[in-house]
Scaffold this active site. Structure first.
Site, PDB file in Angstrom:
ATOM      1  N   GLN A 182       0.855  -1.199   0.000  1.00 24.50           N
ATOM      2  CA  GLN A 182       0.000   0.000   0.000  1.00 24.50           C
ATOM      3  C   GLN A 182       0.884   1.240   0.000  1.00 24.50           C
ATOM      4  OE1 GLN A 182      -3.377  -0.721   3.105  1.00 24.50           O
ATOM      5  NE2 GLN A 182      -1.753  -2.169   3.544  1.00 24.50           N
ATOM      6  N   ASN A 183       2.185   1.058   0.128  1.00 26.54           N
ATOM      7  CA  ASN A 183       3.090   2.199   0.243  1.00 26.54           C
ATOM      8  C   ASN A 183       3.415   2.789  -1.120  1.00 26.54           C
ATOM      9  OD1 ASN A 183       3.051   1.423   2.863  1.00 26.54           O
ATOM     10  ND2 ASN A 183       5.104   0.572   2.918  1.00 26.54           N
ATOM     11  N   VAL A 184       3.610   4.099  -1.118  1.00 32.43           N
ATOM     12  CA  VAL A 184       3.920   4.800  -2.368  1.00 32.43           C
ATOM     13  C   VAL A 184       5.376   5.265  -2.370  1.00 32.43           C
ATOM     14  CG1 VAL A 184       1.523   5.564  -2.681  1.00 32.43           C
ATOM     15  CG2 VAL A 184       3.097   7.030  -1.415  1.00 32.43           C
ATOM     16  N   ASP A 185       6.133   4.878  -1.334  1.00 30.90           N
ATOM     17  CA  ASP A 185       7.469   5.456  -1.135  1.00 30.90           C
ATOM     18  C   ASP A 185       8.574   4.863  -2.001  1.00 30.90           C
ATOM     19  OD1 ASP A 185       8.001   3.007   0.198  1.00 30.90           O
ATOM     20  OD2 ASP A 185       7.599   3.871   2.173  1.00 30.90           O
ATOM     21  N   HIS A 200      -1.480   1.402  -4.214  1.00 30.07           N
ATOM     22  CA  HIS A 200      -1.858   2.811  -4.052  1.00 30.07           C
ATOM     23  C   HIS A 200      -0.980   3.751  -4.884  1.00 30.07           C
ATOM     24  CE1 HIS A 200      -3.997   1.876   0.053  1.00 30.07           C
ATOM     25  NE2 HIS A 200      -4.658   1.447  -0.989  1.00 30.07           N
ATOM     26  N   CYS A 255       2.118  19.075 -22.301  1.00 28.62           N
ATOM     27  CA  CYS A 255       0.886  19.475 -23.023  1.00 28.62           C
ATOM     28  C   CYS A 255       0.255  20.725 -22.407  1.00 28.62           C
ATOM     29  CB  CYS A 255      -0.120  18.324 -23.033  1.00 28.62           C
ATOM     30  SG  CYS A 255      -1.072  18.164 -21.502  1.00 28.62           S
ATOM     31  N   THR A 260       0.679  -3.008   8.599  1.00 27.76           N
ATOM     32  CA  THR A 260      -0.530  -2.316   8.139  1.00 27.76           C
ATOM     33  C   THR A 260      -1.597  -2.393   9.211  1.00 27.76           C
ATOM     34  OG1 THR A 260      -2.285  -2.210   6.475  1.00 27.76           O
ATOM     35  CG2 THR A 260      -1.287  -4.389   6.819  1.00 27.76           C
ATOM     36  N   ASN A 274       3.493  -6.979  13.243  1.00 26.05           N
ATOM     37  CA  ASN A 274       3.032  -5.626  13.566  1.00 26.05           C
ATOM     38  C   ASN A 274       3.381  -5.324  15.019  1.00 26.05           C
ATOM     39  OD1 ASN A 274       1.277  -3.241  14.065  1.00 26.05           O
ATOM     40  ND2 ASN A 274       0.357  -3.806  12.107  1.00 26.05           N
ATOM     41  N   ALA A 282       9.088  -4.680  12.239  1.00 26.95           N
ATOM     42  CA  ALA A 282       9.321  -5.431  10.995  1.00 26.95           C
ATOM     43  C   ALA A 282      10.817  -5.571  10.717  1.00 26.95           C
ATOM     44  CB  ALA A 282       8.630  -4.721   9.836  1.00 26.95           C
TER      45      ALA A 282
HETATM   46  P1  OAD Z   1      -1.232   2.841   8.987  1.00 26.96           P
HETATM   47  O1  OAD Z   1      -0.512   4.075   9.378  1.00 26.96           O
HETATM   48  O2  OAD Z   1      -2.721   2.853   9.038  1.00 26.96           O
HETATM   49  O3  OAD Z   1      -0.746   1.640   9.897  1.00 26.96           O
HETATM   50  C1  OAD Z   1       0.598   1.409  10.165  1.00 26.96           C
HETATM   51  C2  OAD Z   1       0.711   0.116  10.929  1.00 26.96           C
HETATM   52  O4  OAD Z   1       2.083  -0.200  11.072  1.00 26.96           O
HETATM   53  C3  OAD Z   1       0.118   0.130  12.332  1.00 26.96           C
HETATM   54  O5  OAD Z   1      -0.702  -1.021  12.505  1.00 26.96           O
HETATM   55  C4  OAD Z   1       1.335   0.097  13.268  1.00 26.96           C
HETATM   56  O6  OAD Z   1       1.085  -0.631  14.457  1.00 26.96           O
HETATM   57  C5  OAD Z   1       2.330  -0.643  12.398  1.00 26.96           C
HETATM   58  N1  OAD Z   1       3.753  -0.340  12.670  1.00 26.96           N
HETATM   59  C6  OAD Z   1       4.329   0.840  12.986  1.00 26.96           C
HETATM   60  N2  OAD Z   1       5.657   0.729  13.054  1.00 26.96           N
HETATM   61  C7  OAD Z   1       5.953  -0.568  12.789  1.00 26.96           C
HETATM   62  C8  OAD Z   1       7.161  -1.312  12.697  1.00 26.96           C
HETATM   63  N3  OAD Z   1       8.353  -0.757  12.910  1.00 26.96           N
HETATM   64  N4  OAD Z   1       7.080  -2.631  12.398  1.00 26.96           N
HETATM   65  C9  OAD Z   1       5.872  -3.217  12.182  1.00 26.96           C
HETATM   66  N5  OAD Z   1       4.699  -2.567  12.251  1.00 26.96           N
HETATM   67  C10 OAD Z   1       4.728  -1.255  12.535  1.00 26.96           C
HETATM   68  O7  OAD Z   1      -0.679   2.451   7.526  1.00 26.96           O
HETATM   69  P2  OAD Z   1      -1.346   1.556   6.388  1.00 26.96           P
HETATM   70  O8  OAD Z   1      -2.026   0.379   6.980  1.00 26.96           O
HETATM   71  O9  OAD Z   1      -0.321   1.341   5.367  1.00 26.96           O
HETATM   72  O10 OAD Z   1      -3.689   5.280   1.845  1.00 26.96           O
HETATM   73  O11 OAD Z   1      -2.440   2.540   5.838  1.00 26.96           O
HETATM   74  C11 OAD Z   1      -3.182   2.160   4.730  1.00 26.96           C
HETATM   75  C12 OAD Z   1      -3.492   3.331   3.856  1.00 26.96           C
HETATM   76  O12 OAD Z   1      -4.080   4.383   4.622  1.00 26.96           O
HETATM   77  C13 OAD Z   1      -2.277   4.000   3.231  1.00 26.96           C
HETATM   78  O13 OAD Z   1      -1.821   3.359   2.080  1.00 26.96           O
HETATM   79  C14 OAD Z   1      -2.767   5.375   2.939  1.00 26.96           C
HETATM   80  C15 OAD Z   1      -3.454   5.638   4.251  1.00 26.96           C
HETATM   81  O14 OAD Z   1      -4.386   6.627   4.300  1.00 26.96           O
HETATM   82  C16 OAD Z   1      -3.904   6.312   1.032  1.00 26.96           C
HETATM   83  O15 OAD Z   1      -3.324   7.374   1.150  1.00 26.96           O
HETATM   84  C17 OAD Z   1      -4.924   6.034  -0.028  1.00 26.96           C
END
Ligand code: OAD
Length: 230
Positions: A93-96, A111, A142, A180, A203, A221
């Site tokens: 889901q990461n864009v980085d 994403h 353009c 996530t 997580n 992670a």
């Molecule tokens: P979130 O910020 O919602 O969740 C991050 C997760 O990573 C949490 O469950 C943390 O507990 C966990 N976490 C933090 N540090 C960690 C580490 N060092 N090792 C393991 N786990 C860790 O991020 P996403 O689930 O990616 O979408 O969010 C999903 C989407 O929501 C993103 O792609 C973005 C956002 O809004 C859009 O912008 C469309």
């Protein structure tokens, strides 16, 4: 538990990792939710929707340009590298772009990609890693306005990527769900497609996936993945 999870991984023919912002946290990229998360200080509806971009493209671009500068300064961490070294297929889901930089060759970007700019006029996309961008909002040849090549709230996921993700998850023997919060759909729904697979969550905290997972490993992670995939 980690020992059992390692045995599942050793026996697996196909391993897929579904990753989220948490995998990049140890690189210094802020997550969205939780302590220090971007959505604590910014409102998604102001910055990550088509309506926000239509209303104030400069403001949206300032935020993306800031994130691009931040990401350009960081490095992939041990978690990204462990997945790359083990040749694990990544659905992110990461864009980085940190999975790419770690050397993963098979990355499905659900994403989009913050390094891609797409013209709202002619639809052309191009990669541009300039930081900071010279002009905000940037312009296409353009004359049209360029937008970040990412998926915003309220937008559909790119169909080819979604299909590739569904196929990979449905076919894998082990699904790693890493960093996530598993609250953003449709990405979070992929976990339920992994019917025949063992699901291993990595997580720092409990998530909705924790109770579905065959193993839920609590911690960073960057520490657990190298151990798991050794
Ligand atoms: P979130 O910020 O919602 O969740 C991050 C997760 O990573 C949490 O469950 C943390 O507990 C966990 N976490 C933090 N540090 C960690 C580490 N060092 N090792 C393991 N786990 C860790 O991020 P996403 O689930 O990616 O979408 O969010 C999903 C989407 O929501 C993103 O792609 C973005 C956002 O809004 C859009 O912008 C469309």
């Amino acid at each position: 538990m980690i020992q059992t999870a390692r045995e599942w991984l050793r026996a697996a023919r196909s391993v897929v990792a579904l990753t989220g912002a948490g995998i990049s946290a140890e690189s210094g990229v802020p997550t969205f939710r939780g302590a220090g998360g971007l959505w604590r200080n910014f409102r998604p509806e102001d910055l990550a929707t088509p309506q926000a971009f239509a209303r104030d493209p400069k403001l949206v671009w300032e935020w993306y340009d800031w994130r691009r500068q931040l990401i350009a300064q960081v490095q992939p961490n041990a978690g990204h590298c462990a997945l790359a070294r083990a040749g694990v297929k990544v659905v992110t889901q990461n864009v980085d772009g940190l999975h790419d930089r770690a050397g993963s060759s098979d990355v499905v970007k659900l994403h989009g990609d913050i390094w891609v700019l797409r013209c709202v006029g002619c639809g052309e996309s191009r990669r541009d890693e300039t930081v900071p961008l010279a002009e905000l909002p940037p312009r296409c040849a353009c004359g049209g306005m360029l937008r970040p090549g990412v998926v915003w709230f309220g937008e559909a996921l790119p169909p080819r990527e979604w299909q590739a993700a569904e196929d990979a998850v449905a076919r894998c023997d082990v699904l790693l769900v890493v960093g996530t919060s598993a609250v953003v759909y449709p990405a979070a729904g992929l976990v339920s497609l992994a019917r025949a697979a063992r699901v291993i969550e990595v997580n720092m905290e409990e998530t909705p996936v924790s109770r579905l997972a065959d193993a839920s490993l609590r911690g960073k992670a960057g520490e657990i993945l190298p151990e798991l995939l050794r």
